[in-house]
Every structure is written in structure tokens, then in C-alpha cells.
Design a protein around this motif. Structure first.
Motif, PDB file in Angstrom:
ATOM      1  N   VAL A  86     -19.812  36.652 -24.130  1.00 26.98           N
ATOM      2  CA  VAL A  86     -19.125  37.245 -22.976  1.00 26.98           C
ATOM      3  C   VAL A  86     -20.132  37.738 -21.950  1.00 26.98           C
ATOM      4  CG1 VAL A  86     -17.749  39.233 -22.247  1.00 26.98           C
ATOM      5  CG2 VAL A  86     -16.992  37.832 -24.174  1.00 26.98           C
ATOM      6  N   LEU A  87     -21.175  38.413 -22.401  1.00 25.09           N
ATOM      7  CA  LEU A  87     -22.176  38.942 -21.472  1.00 25.09           C
ATOM      8  C   LEU A  87     -22.943  37.825 -20.780  1.00 25.09           C
ATOM      9  CD1 LEU A  87     -23.527  41.927 -23.586  1.00 25.09           C
ATOM     10  CD2 LEU A  87     -21.980  42.035 -21.627  1.00 25.09           C
ATOM     11  N   GLU A  88     -23.165  36.716 -21.462  1.00 25.36           N
ATOM     12  CA  GLU A  88     -23.805  35.560 -20.831  1.00 25.36           C
ATOM     13  C   GLU A  88     -22.919  34.995 -19.723  1.00 25.36           C
ATOM     14  OE1 GLU A  88     -26.756  34.140 -21.098  1.00 25.36           O
ATOM     15  OE2 GLU A  88     -27.497  35.561 -22.592  1.00 25.36           O
ATOM     16  N   LEU A  89     -21.625  34.938 -19.976  1.00 20.16           N
ATOM     17  CA  LEU A  89     -20.698  34.476 -18.946  1.00 20.16           C
ATOM     18  C   LEU A  89     -20.693  35.432 -17.750  1.00 20.16           C
ATOM     19  CD1 LEU A  89     -17.700  33.317 -21.173  1.00 20.16           C
ATOM     20  CD2 LEU A  89     -19.042  31.857 -19.644  1.00 20.16           C
ATOM     21  N   CYS A  90     -20.698  36.723 -18.028  1.00 22.44           N
ATOM     22  CA  CYS A  90     -20.734  37.711 -16.946  1.00 22.44           C
ATOM     23  C   CYS A  90     -21.967  37.500 -16.064  1.00 22.44           C
ATOM     24  CB  CYS A  90     -20.748  39.126 -17.517  1.00 22.44           C
ATOM     25  SG  CYS A  90     -19.220  39.643 -18.336  1.00 22.44           S
ATOM     26  N   GLU A  91     -23.100  37.283 -16.687  1.00 24.91           N
ATOM     27  CA  GLU A  91     -24.327  37.091 -15.923  1.00 24.91           C
ATOM     28  C   GLU A  91     -24.297  35.774 -15.148  1.00 24.91           C
ATOM     29  OE1 GLU A  91     -28.209  37.731 -14.393  1.00 24.91           O
ATOM     30  OE2 GLU A  91     -26.538  38.988 -15.035  1.00 24.91           O
ATOM     31  N   GLU A  92     -23.734  34.738 -15.764  1.00 28.45           N
ATOM     32  CA  GLU A  92     -23.619  33.447 -15.068  1.00 28.45           C
ATOM     33  C   GLU A  92     -22.838  33.596 -13.765  1.00 28.45           C
ATOM     34  OE1 GLU A  92     -21.084  29.318 -15.613  1.00 28.45           O
ATOM     35  OE2 GLU A  92     -21.806  30.326 -17.427  1.00 28.45           O
ATOM     36  N   TYR A  93     -21.723  34.320 -13.817  1.00 19.99           N
ATOM     37  CA  TYR A  93     -20.898  34.463 -12.620  1.00 19.99           C
ATOM     38  C   TYR A  93     -21.488  35.469 -11.633  1.00 19.99           C
ATOM     39  CZ  TYR A  93     -17.293  31.364 -14.346  1.00 19.99           C
ATOM     40  OH  TYR A  93     -16.616  30.246 -14.767  1.00 19.99           O
ATOM     41  N   ARG A  94     -22.237  36.450 -12.121  1.00 27.44           N
ATOM     42  CA  ARG A  94     -22.920  37.360 -11.200  1.00 27.44           C
ATOM     43  C   ARG A  94     -23.907  36.575 -10.341  1.00 27.44           C
ATOM     44  NH1 ARG A  94     -27.460  39.803 -10.179  1.00 27.44           N
ATOM     45  NH2 ARG A  94     -28.502  38.751 -11.921  1.00 27.44           N
ATOM     46  N   VAL A  95     -24.689  35.732 -10.978  1.00 32.90           N
ATOM     47  CA  VAL A  95     -25.668  34.929 -10.249  1.00 32.90           C
ATOM     48  C   VAL A  95     -24.971  33.942  -9.321  1.00 32.90           C
ATOM     49  CG1 VAL A  95     -27.499  33.207 -10.503  1.00 32.90           C
ATOM     50  CG2 VAL A  95     -27.426  35.196 -12.034  1.00 32.90           C
ATOM     51  N   ALA A  96     -23.910  33.284  -9.814  1.00 36.78           N
ATOM     52  CA  ALA A  96     -23.221  32.250  -9.028  1.00 36.78           C
ATOM     53  C   ALA A  96     -22.561  32.811  -7.777  1.00 36.78           C
ATOM     54  CB  ALA A  96     -22.184  31.547  -9.894  1.00 36.78           C
ATOM     55  N   THR A  97     -22.182  34.092  -7.800  1.00 41.33           N
ATOM     56  CA  THR A  97     -21.506  34.705  -6.642  1.00 41.33           C
ATOM     57  C   THR A  97     -22.450  35.550  -5.797  1.00 41.33           C
ATOM     58  OG1 THR A  97     -20.855  36.650  -7.940  1.00 41.33           O
ATOM     59  CG2 THR A  97     -19.294  34.788  -7.853  1.00 41.33           C
ATOM     60  N   GLY A  98     -23.730  35.503  -6.072  1.00 41.54           N
ATOM     61  CA  GLY A  98     -24.666  36.306  -5.312  1.00 41.54           C
ATOM     62  C   GLY A  98     -24.477  37.795  -5.505  1.00 41.54           C
ATOM     63  N   GLY A  99     -23.917  38.172  -6.667  1.00 40.58           N
ATOM     64  CA  GLY A  99     -23.719  39.585  -6.976  1.00 40.58           C
ATOM     65  C   GLY A  99     -22.345  40.128  -6.647  1.00 40.58           C
ATOM     66  N   ALA A 100     -21.475  39.325  -6.049  1.00 39.30           N
ATOM     67  CA  ALA A 100     -20.124  39.817  -5.727  1.00 39.30           C
ATOM     68  C   ALA A 100     -19.347  40.143  -6.996  1.00 39.30           C
ATOM     69  CB  ALA A 100     -19.374  38.781  -4.897  1.00 39.30           C
ATOM     70  N   PHE A 101     -19.510  39.311  -8.010  1.00 39.21           N
ATOM     71  CA  PHE A 101     -18.893  39.568  -9.321  1.00 39.21           C
ATOM     72  C   PHE A 101     -19.942  40.249 -10.186  1.00 39.21           C
ATOM     73  CE2 PHE A 101     -18.140  38.417 -13.737  1.00 39.21           C
ATOM     74  CZ  PHE A 101     -16.784  38.670 -13.888  1.00 39.21           C
ATOM     75  N   ASP A 102     -19.672  41.498 -10.554  1.00 39.52           N
ATOM     76  CA  ASP A 102     -20.657  42.250 -11.326  1.00 39.52           C
ATOM     77  C   ASP A 102     -19.931  43.218 -12.248  1.00 39.52           C
ATOM     78  OD1 ASP A 102     -22.860  43.588 -12.335  1.00 39.52           O
ATOM     79  OD2 ASP A 102     -23.865  43.726 -10.396  1.00 39.52           O
ATOM     80  N   ASP A 115      -9.511  32.329 -15.187  1.00 41.62           N
ATOM     81  CA  ASP A 115      -9.423  33.767 -14.968  1.00 41.62           C
ATOM     82  C   ASP A 115     -10.708  34.314 -14.350  1.00 41.62           C
ATOM     83  OD1 ASP A 115      -8.170  36.223 -15.025  1.00 41.62           O
ATOM     84  OD2 ASP A 115      -8.737  36.670 -17.076  1.00 41.62           O
ATOM     85  N   THR A 116     -11.852  33.896 -14.863  1.00 41.07           N
ATOM     86  CA  THR A 116     -13.109  34.414 -14.330  1.00 41.07           C
ATOM     87  C   THR A 116     -13.366  33.912 -12.920  1.00 41.07           C
ATOM     88  OG1 THR A 116     -13.966  34.374 -16.596  1.00 41.07           O
ATOM     89  CG2 THR A 116     -15.533  34.786 -14.847  1.00 41.07           C
ATOM     90  N   VAL A 117     -13.091  32.650 -12.660  1.00 37.21           N
ATOM     91  CA  VAL A 117     -13.290  32.115 -11.306  1.00 37.21           C
ATOM     92  C   VAL A 117     -12.356  32.808 -10.317  1.00 37.21           C
ATOM     93  CG1 VAL A 117     -12.997  30.071  -9.844  1.00 37.21           C
ATOM     94  CG2 VAL A 117     -14.229  29.900 -12.007  1.00 37.21           C
ATOM     95  N   ALA A 118     -11.099  33.048 -10.707  1.00 37.75           N
ATOM     96  CA  ALA A 118     -10.163  33.717  -9.806  1.00 37.75           C
ATOM     97  C   ALA A 118     -10.650  35.120  -9.444  1.00 37.75           C
ATOM     98  CB  ALA A 118      -8.777  33.783 -10.437  1.00 37.75           C
ATOM     99  N   THR A 119     -11.096  35.874 -10.440  1.00 36.02           N
ATOM    100  CA  THR A 119     -11.580  37.227 -10.169  1.00 36.02           C
ATOM    101  C   THR A 119     -12.861  37.203  -9.343  1.00 36.02           C
ATOM    102  OG1 THR A 119     -10.646  37.965 -12.279  1.00 36.02           O
ATOM    103  CG2 THR A 119     -12.239  39.415 -11.226  1.00 36.02           C
ATOM    104  N   ALA A 120     -13.787  36.333  -9.720  1.00 36.97           N
ATOM    105  CA  ALA A 120     -15.061  36.251  -8.997  1.00 36.97           C
ATOM    106  C   ALA A 120     -14.845  35.836  -7.545  1.00 36.97           C
ATOM    107  CB  ALA A 120     -15.984  35.265  -9.703  1.00 36.97           C
ATOM    108  N   ALA A 121     -13.975  34.870  -7.325  1.00 37.74           N
ATOM    109  CA  ALA A 121     -13.704  34.412  -5.968  1.00 37.74           C
ATOM    110  C   ALA A 121     -13.022  35.495  -5.142  1.00 37.74           C
ATOM    111  CB  ALA A 121     -12.828  33.154  -6.005  1.00 37.74           C
ATOM    112  N   PHE A 122     -12.097  36.232  -5.758  1.00 36.18           N
ATOM    113  CA  PHE A 122     -11.428  37.316  -5.036  1.00 36.18           C
ATOM    114  C   PHE A 122     -12.452  38.372  -4.627  1.00 36.18           C
ATOM    115  CE2 PHE A 122      -8.748  40.931  -4.191  1.00 36.18           C
ATOM    116  CZ  PHE A 122      -7.576  40.378  -3.679  1.00 36.18           C
ATOM    117  N   ALA A 123     -13.408  38.660  -5.509  1.00 39.90           N
ATOM    118  CA  ALA A 123     -14.443  39.646  -5.186  1.00 39.90           C
ATOM    119  C   ALA A 123     -15.281  39.199  -3.991  1.00 39.90           C
ATOM    120  CB  ALA A 123     -15.340  39.877  -6.396  1.00 39.90           C
ATOM    121  N   MET A 124     -15.426  37.900  -3.803  1.00 37.97           N
ATOM    122  CA  MET A 124     -16.210  37.363  -2.693  1.00 37.97           C
ATOM    123  C   MET A 124     -15.474  37.452  -1.364  1.00 37.97           C
ATOM    124  SD  MET A 124     -17.806  33.947  -4.515  1.00 37.97           S
ATOM    125  CE  MET A 124     -18.910  33.535  -3.164  1.00 37.97           C
TER     126      MET A 124
END
Length: 246
Positions: A69-85, A196-205
């Protein structure tokens, strides 16, 4: 078989249309989700997530599940430039945005392992479907008694991020402030972990998250921005009736 239980703070409903799949399969699904809640909830003082956040265990000591789970969190943090954190300043570690979809997708795997081929698992409006077609309505972001689109799913998952249920709970990690620019964003993907993760990460952006989500492999997007414009990728699986109307 049809069962509904309240787990992880929201209703989870399971429908299985395979007559040879027994209640023990549903028992396993809900037992797993309760285990996830106990281990990963940031609201339980004795959870693994809270123990890690307090420094009682180190990152190298966490379970394989939490490490994933934490690896996925970090993957999406990097992919969104920090918007998803999931580690915002002044707030505790909160990986719920990944845990929900990840755990429900794992539950769907338990059903498939038990021989289920036609089922739908709905966790607070985010859905894993198998053996469709299944029709899933997406709530209108401003009218609780209306849907803004109906998706038709075969073997896929769908998730929506919005503020109509929990207020401004999605923060832009780049600013620490509530995300702006969107009223709702829905993603259809092969798994709920991704949807679910992409939807949340994209909304944060914010508004830029629409194109970002649409560019993710296997993702189709339906979004409503704060100007009330509707944006839908060509492959978003609307019903045949809606496709003809469009």
C-alpha cells in the motif's frame, strides 16, 4: 446471494449470481474487510498504520500488505507531482485513498478464487463488477436524487471522487488546501485499486487531473468541472441508450 454490511465506515454490498457459491465466500469477503479496517485504519490507535506513524515500528518492519500500500501511495505521489500525498504536514499518515480500492479488489479476488464469475461488490459507491453487463449509476454531483451517467461494466471497476458526501476532504498536497476545479471525477479501470486511486489523485490535481487520469493505462474518465462542463473520454462505457442519445 445478497449481503450488506457496514465496514470501514461505509456500507458494502455484495451480490453473487453464481448459485454454487455459498455464504462462506461472503463470510470471507467481509472478514477480510474487517481485518483491513483493524490493521490499516488511521482512526484506530492500535492499527499498524498508527503504530508506524508514531514510530513504534519502522518502515522495514511493516507487513507485506502495508508495504504494498505504501509503495502505491508513493507511486501516485510522484506521478501527480505531490498533489496526491498521504503524509500531509500537520496530519497523520492516512493511506485510506489507496486502502479502500486495494482491499475491495483483493476481496473480489477471494470471490473469484471461490469460483464466482458473476458478481458485483459495491463499497460505498465504488464498484468491482464481474461477468456483466452490470449497470452502475454515477450520482449527480449537485443533486442527490439524480445520476449524471450510467456506466455499463463487464469485468471492470468504477470509482468516483467528489465532495458531496464528506465535504472538502480531498486536499491538494502541493498546497495543503482543498482541491479545486472539479465537482466530481469518475474512473473506470480494470481494477478498483487503479480506479479508486486514480480518481482520488486526479481530483486532488484539480482540472488538470482530467487529462492526467485519461492518460493512465486502461483508464476511462467522466468528469464534471466547477464550470458545470462534462468531459468524457471516448472509451468510457456508457449504456447503449446514452451512446445513441449523445
Amino acid at each position: 446471494m445478497h449481503r450488506v454490511e457496514h465496514v470501514m465506515g461505509f456500507p458494502v454490498s455484495l451480490r453473487v449470481d453464481d448459485p454454487h457459491v455459498g455464504e462462506e465466500s461472503a463470510d470471507a469477503v467481509f472478514a477480510w474487510l474487517r481485518e483491513v479496517d483493524a490493521r490499516f485504519s488511521p482512526f484506530r490507535a492500535d492499527s499498524e498504520v498508527r503504530r508506524l506513524d508514531r514510530g513504534e515500528i519502522g518502515r522495514g518492519d511493516v507487513s507485506a500488505d502495508l508495504d504494498e500500500v505504501l509503495e502505491l501511495c508513493e507511486e501516485y505521489r510522484v506521478a501527480t507531482g505531490g498533489a496526491f500525498d498521504v503524509r500531509l504536514p500537520g496530519r497523520g499518515l492516512d493511506p485510506c485513498a489507496v486502502v479502500k480500492g486495494w482491499s475491495v479488489q483483493r476481496a473480489a479476488g477471494l470471490l473469484r478464487a471461490a469460483g464466482a464469475s458473476r458478481f458485483v461488490l459495491n463499497a460505498g459507491g465504488d464498484v468491482v463488477a464481474s461477468g456483466g453487463p452490470w449497470r452502475v449509476g454515477v450520482r449527480h454531483p449537485e443533486h442527490a436524487d439524480k445520476v449524471c451517467v450510467v456506466a455499463e461494466l463487464g469485468d471492470a471497476a468504477i470509482a468516483t471522487s467528489a465532495c458531496y458526501e464528506r465535504g472538502d476532504h480531498i486536499l491538494d498536497g502541493r498546497t495543503g488546501r482543498p482541491a479545486t476545479g472539479l465537482l466530481s471525477l469518475t474512473v473506470v479501470a480494470p481494477s478498483l485499486t487503479v480506479a479508486d486511486t486514480v480518481a482520488t489523485a486526479a481530483f486532488a490535481m484539480g482540472a488538470e487531473g482530467i487529462a492526467w487520469a485519461a492518460a493512465r493505462p486502461g483508464c476511462e474518465v467522466f468528469a464534471v468541472d466547477t464550470e458545470r462542463r462534462v468531459l468524457r473520454t471516448e472509451g468510457f462505457p456508457v449504456t447503449s441508450e446514452q451512446a445513441r442519445a449523445a
